[in-house]
Design a protein around this motif. Structure first.
Motif, PDB file in Angstrom:
ATOM      1  N   LYS A   1      81.086  64.575 -17.131  1.00  0.00           N
ATOM      2  CA  LYS A   1      81.282  65.336 -15.905  1.00  0.00           C
ATOM      3  C   LYS A   1      81.532  66.799 -16.261  1.00  0.00           C
ATOM      4  O   LYS A   1      82.350  67.099 -17.125  1.00  0.00           O
ATOM      5  CB  LYS A   1      82.489  64.749 -15.183  1.00  0.00           C
ATOM      6  CG  LYS A   1      82.536  64.988 -13.721  1.00  0.00           C
ATOM      7  CD  LYS A   1      83.730  64.236 -13.157  1.00  0.00           C
ATOM      8  CE  LYS A   1      83.527  63.865 -11.740  1.00  0.00           C
ATOM      9  NZ  LYS A   1      84.684  63.180 -11.187  1.00  0.00           N
ATOM     10  N   ASP A   2      80.840  67.699 -15.600  1.00  0.00           N
ATOM     11  CA  ASP A   2      80.986  69.122 -15.861  1.00  0.00           C
ATOM     12  C   ASP A   2      82.351  69.603 -15.380  1.00  0.00           C
ATOM     13  O   ASP A   2      82.843  69.168 -14.345  1.00  0.00           O
ATOM     14  CB  ASP A   2      79.870  69.874 -15.146  1.00  0.00           C
ATOM     15  CG  ASP A   2      79.791  71.311 -15.563  1.00  0.00           C
ATOM     16  OD1 ASP A   2      80.181  72.159 -14.754  1.00  0.00           O
ATOM     17  OD2 ASP A   2      79.355  71.577 -16.690  1.00  0.00           O
ATOM     18  N   TRP A   3      82.954  70.539 -16.110  1.00  0.00           N
ATOM     19  CA  TRP A   3      84.288  71.034 -15.747  1.00  0.00           C
ATOM     20  C   TRP A   3      84.288  71.698 -14.385  1.00  0.00           C
ATOM     21  O   TRP A   3      85.273  71.621 -13.659  1.00  0.00           O
ATOM     22  CB  TRP A   3      84.831  71.986 -16.812  1.00  0.00           C
ATOM     23  CG  TRP A   3      84.084  73.281 -16.916  1.00  0.00           C
ATOM     24  CD1 TRP A   3      83.024  73.558 -17.727  1.00  0.00           C
ATOM     25  CD2 TRP A   3      84.316  74.470 -16.160  1.00  0.00           C
ATOM     26  NE1 TRP A   3      82.596  74.836 -17.521  1.00  0.00           N
ATOM     27  CE2 TRP A   3      83.369  75.432 -16.555  1.00  0.00           C
ATOM     28  CE3 TRP A   3      85.237  74.813 -15.173  1.00  0.00           C
ATOM     29  CZ2 TRP A   3      83.314  76.697 -16.008  1.00  0.00           C
ATOM     30  CZ3 TRP A   3      85.176  76.093 -14.627  1.00  0.00           C
ATOM     31  CH2 TRP A   3      84.225  77.014 -15.050  1.00  0.00           C
ATOM     32  N   SER A   4      83.162  72.327 -14.013  1.00  0.00           N
ATOM     33  CA  SER A   4      83.114  72.983 -12.699  1.00  0.00           C
ATOM     34  C   SER A   4      83.126  71.944 -11.574  1.00  0.00           C
ATOM     35  O   SER A   4      83.708  72.186 -10.516  1.00  0.00           O
ATOM     36  CB  SER A   4      81.899  73.901 -12.586  1.00  0.00           C
ATOM     37  OG  SER A   4      80.693  73.174 -12.708  1.00  0.00           O
ATOM     38  N   ASP A   5      82.503  70.795 -11.817  1.00  0.00           N
ATOM     39  CA  ASP A   5      82.561  69.703 -10.833  1.00  0.00           C
ATOM     40  C   ASP A   5      83.988  69.184 -10.695  1.00  0.00           C
ATOM     41  O   ASP A   5      84.461  68.908  -9.590  1.00  0.00           O
ATOM     42  CB  ASP A   5      81.634  68.550 -11.235  1.00  0.00           C
ATOM     43  CG  ASP A   5      80.164  68.925 -11.149  1.00  0.00           C
ATOM     44  OD1 ASP A   5      79.826  69.872 -10.391  1.00  0.00           O
ATOM     45  OD2 ASP A   5      79.348  68.279 -11.836  1.00  0.00           O
ATOM     46  N   LYS A   6      84.665  69.039 -11.833  1.00  0.00           N
ATOM     47  CA  LYS A   6      86.055  68.582 -11.808  1.00  0.00           C
ATOM     48  C   LYS A   6      86.931  69.561 -11.030  1.00  0.00           C
ATOM     49  O   LYS A   6      87.790  69.157 -10.247  1.00  0.00           O
ATOM     50  CB  LYS A   6      86.601  68.437 -13.232  1.00  0.00           C
ATOM     51  CG  LYS A   6      85.982  67.320 -14.023  1.00  0.00           C
ATOM     52  CD  LYS A   6      86.569  67.293 -15.420  1.00  0.00           C
ATOM     53  CE  LYS A   6      85.877  66.309 -16.313  1.00  0.00           C
ATOM     54  NZ  LYS A   6      86.459  66.288 -17.657  1.00  0.00           N
ATOM     55  N   LEU A   7      86.692  70.860 -11.256  1.00  0.00           N
ATOM     56  CA  LEU A   7      87.470  71.884 -10.572  1.00  0.00           C
ATOM     57  C   LEU A   7      87.238  71.812  -9.063  1.00  0.00           C
ATOM     58  O   LEU A   7      88.191  71.827  -8.281  1.00  0.00           O
ATOM     59  CB  LEU A   7      87.113  73.267 -11.107  1.00  0.00           C
ATOM     60  CG  LEU A   7      87.836  74.444 -10.467  1.00  0.00           C
ATOM     61  CD1 LEU A   7      89.340  74.351 -10.752  1.00  0.00           C
ATOM     62  CD2 LEU A   7      87.290  75.751 -10.998  1.00  0.00           C
TER      63      LEU A   7
ATOM     64  N   THR B   1      89.317  70.636  -3.593  1.00  0.00           N
ATOM     65  CA  THR B   1      88.927  70.187  -2.259  1.00  0.00           C
ATOM     66  C   THR B   1      89.942  69.143  -1.793  1.00  0.00           C
ATOM     67  O   THR B   1      90.138  68.123  -2.459  1.00  0.00           O
ATOM     68  CB  THR B   1      87.522  69.564  -2.283  1.00  0.00           C
ATOM     69  OG1 THR B   1      86.605  70.502  -2.830  1.00  0.00           O
ATOM     70  CG2 THR B   1      87.078  69.151  -0.896  1.00  0.00           C
ATOM     71  N   PRO B   2      90.600  69.377  -0.663  1.00  0.00           N
ATOM     72  CA  PRO B   2      91.600  68.413  -0.172  1.00  0.00           C
ATOM     73  C   PRO B   2      90.971  67.051   0.118  1.00  0.00           C
ATOM     74  O   PRO B   2      89.863  66.972   0.660  1.00  0.00           O
ATOM     75  CB  PRO B   2      92.117  69.042   1.122  1.00  0.00           C
ATOM     76  CG  PRO B   2      91.675  70.470   1.094  1.00  0.00           C
ATOM     77  CD  PRO B   2      90.469  70.530   0.221  1.00  0.00           C
ATOM     78  N   ASP B   3      91.671  65.987  -0.267  1.00  0.00           N
ATOM     79  CA  ASP B   3      91.160  64.639  -0.014  1.00  0.00           C
ATOM     80  C   ASP B   3      90.924  64.390   1.471  1.00  0.00           C
ATOM     81  O   ASP B   3      90.044  63.623   1.845  1.00  0.00           O
ATOM     82  CB  ASP B   3      92.128  63.582  -0.563  1.00  0.00           C
ATOM     83  CG  ASP B   3      92.011  63.426  -2.068  1.00  0.00           C
ATOM     84  OD1 ASP B   3      91.023  63.904  -2.648  1.00  0.00           O
ATOM     85  OD2 ASP B   3      92.910  62.808  -2.662  1.00  0.00           O
ATOM     86  N   SER B   4      91.710  65.043   2.308  1.00  0.00           N
ATOM     87  CA  SER B   4      91.568  64.832   3.755  1.00  0.00           C
ATOM     88  C   SER B   4      90.211  65.309   4.280  1.00  0.00           C
ATOM     89  O   SER B   4      89.786  64.886   5.350  1.00  0.00           O
ATOM     90  CB  SER B   4      92.692  65.551   4.504  1.00  0.00           C
ATOM     91  OG  SER B   4      92.649  66.950   4.250  1.00  0.00           O
ATOM     92  N   THR B   5      89.529  66.152   3.533  1.00  0.00           N
ATOM     93  CA  THR B   5      88.213  66.640   3.963  1.00  0.00           C
ATOM     94  C   THR B   5      87.068  65.866   3.320  1.00  0.00           C
ATOM     95  O   THR B   5      85.914  66.120   3.635  1.00  0.00           O
ATOM     96  CB  THR B   5      88.047  68.139   3.642  1.00  0.00           C
ATOM     97  OG1 THR B   5      88.059  68.316   2.225  1.00  0.00           O
ATOM     98  CG2 THR B   5      89.131  68.973   4.289  1.00  0.00           C
TER      99      THR B   5
ATOM    100  N   THR C   1      82.618  59.794  -0.875  1.00  0.00           N
ATOM    101  CA  THR C   1      82.866  60.826  -1.883  1.00  0.00           C
ATOM    102  C   THR C   1      84.065  60.450  -2.747  1.00  0.00           C
ATOM    103  O   THR C   1      84.023  60.570  -3.978  1.00  0.00           O
ATOM    104  CB  THR C   1      83.095  62.195  -1.215  1.00  0.00           C
ATOM    105  OG1 THR C   1      81.919  62.550  -0.485  1.00  0.00           O
ATOM    106  CG2 THR C   1      83.410  63.273  -2.236  1.00  0.00           C
ATOM    107  N   LYS C   2      85.143  59.983  -2.119  1.00  0.00           N
ATOM    108  CA  LYS C   2      86.350  59.590  -2.862  1.00  0.00           C
ATOM    109  C   LYS C   2      86.060  58.447  -3.823  1.00  0.00           C
ATOM    110  O   LYS C   2      86.504  58.469  -4.978  1.00  0.00           O
ATOM    111  CB  LYS C   2      87.469  59.183  -1.899  1.00  0.00           C
ATOM    112  CG  LYS C   2      88.035  60.324  -1.107  1.00  0.00           C
ATOM    113  CD  LYS C   2      89.100  59.790  -0.143  1.00  0.00           C
ATOM    114  CE  LYS C   2      89.497  60.808   0.875  1.00  0.00           C
ATOM    115  NZ  LYS C   2      90.460  60.274   1.848  1.00  0.00           N
ATOM    116  N   VAL C   3      85.311  57.449  -3.358  1.00  0.00           N
ATOM    117  CA  VAL C   3      84.963  56.313  -4.216  1.00  0.00           C
ATOM    118  C   VAL C   3      84.083  56.781  -5.371  1.00  0.00           C
ATOM    119  O   VAL C   3      84.286  56.387  -6.522  1.00  0.00           O
ATOM    120  CB  VAL C   3      84.276  55.194  -3.399  1.00  0.00           C
ATOM    121  CG1 VAL C   3      83.672  54.130  -4.309  1.00  0.00           C
ATOM    122  CG2 VAL C   3      85.251  54.568  -2.414  1.00  0.00           C
ATOM    123  N   GLY C   4      83.125  57.631  -5.070  1.00  0.00           N
ATOM    124  CA  GLY C   4      82.250  58.160  -6.115  1.00  0.00           C
ATOM    125  C   GLY C   4      83.022  58.925  -7.174  1.00  0.00           C
ATOM    126  O   GLY C   4      82.784  58.762  -8.375  1.00  0.00           O
TER     127      GLY C   4
END
Length: 90
Positions: free
Chosen positions: A7-13, A18-22, A27-30
């Motif tokens: 996983k790219d560090w920019s993706d991790k960032l 990004t708040p989980d509520s949004t 997306t959360k499962v992925g």
């Protein structure tokens, strides 16, 4: 830039800020699955074979995991060997 299959560090960032509520459930499962796969890859690939950026982010990730979970700091491979009784016999 990340190493192959990582996983790219920019993706991790982006995921971290990004708040989980949004985020959608999909997306959360992925993210959960890709995070688990990345942690596994982090543990089995020696730091000596990683790019400088990947090595740095992996060290930061391991440090965070130890702080959060109280880990001994061994690699996933070492932990698996120890669980099977094949680890270092010191």
């Amino acid at each position: 830039m990340s190493d192959t299959g990582r996983k790219d560090w920019s993706d991790k960032l982006k995921e971290g800020v990004t708040p989980d509520s949004t985020k959608s459930t999909q997306t959360k499962v992925g993210e959960t699955f890709t995070d688990a796969g990345d942690k596994f890859a982090r543990g089995i690939q020696p730091d000596s074979s990683k790019s400088t950026g990947q090595e740095f982010t992996d060290k930061v990730g391991r440090s965070k995991d130890r702080e959060t979970h109280g880990s001994s700091g061994g690699s996933v491979l070492d932990k698996a060997k120890n669980a099977l009784g094949m680890g270092d016999k010191h």
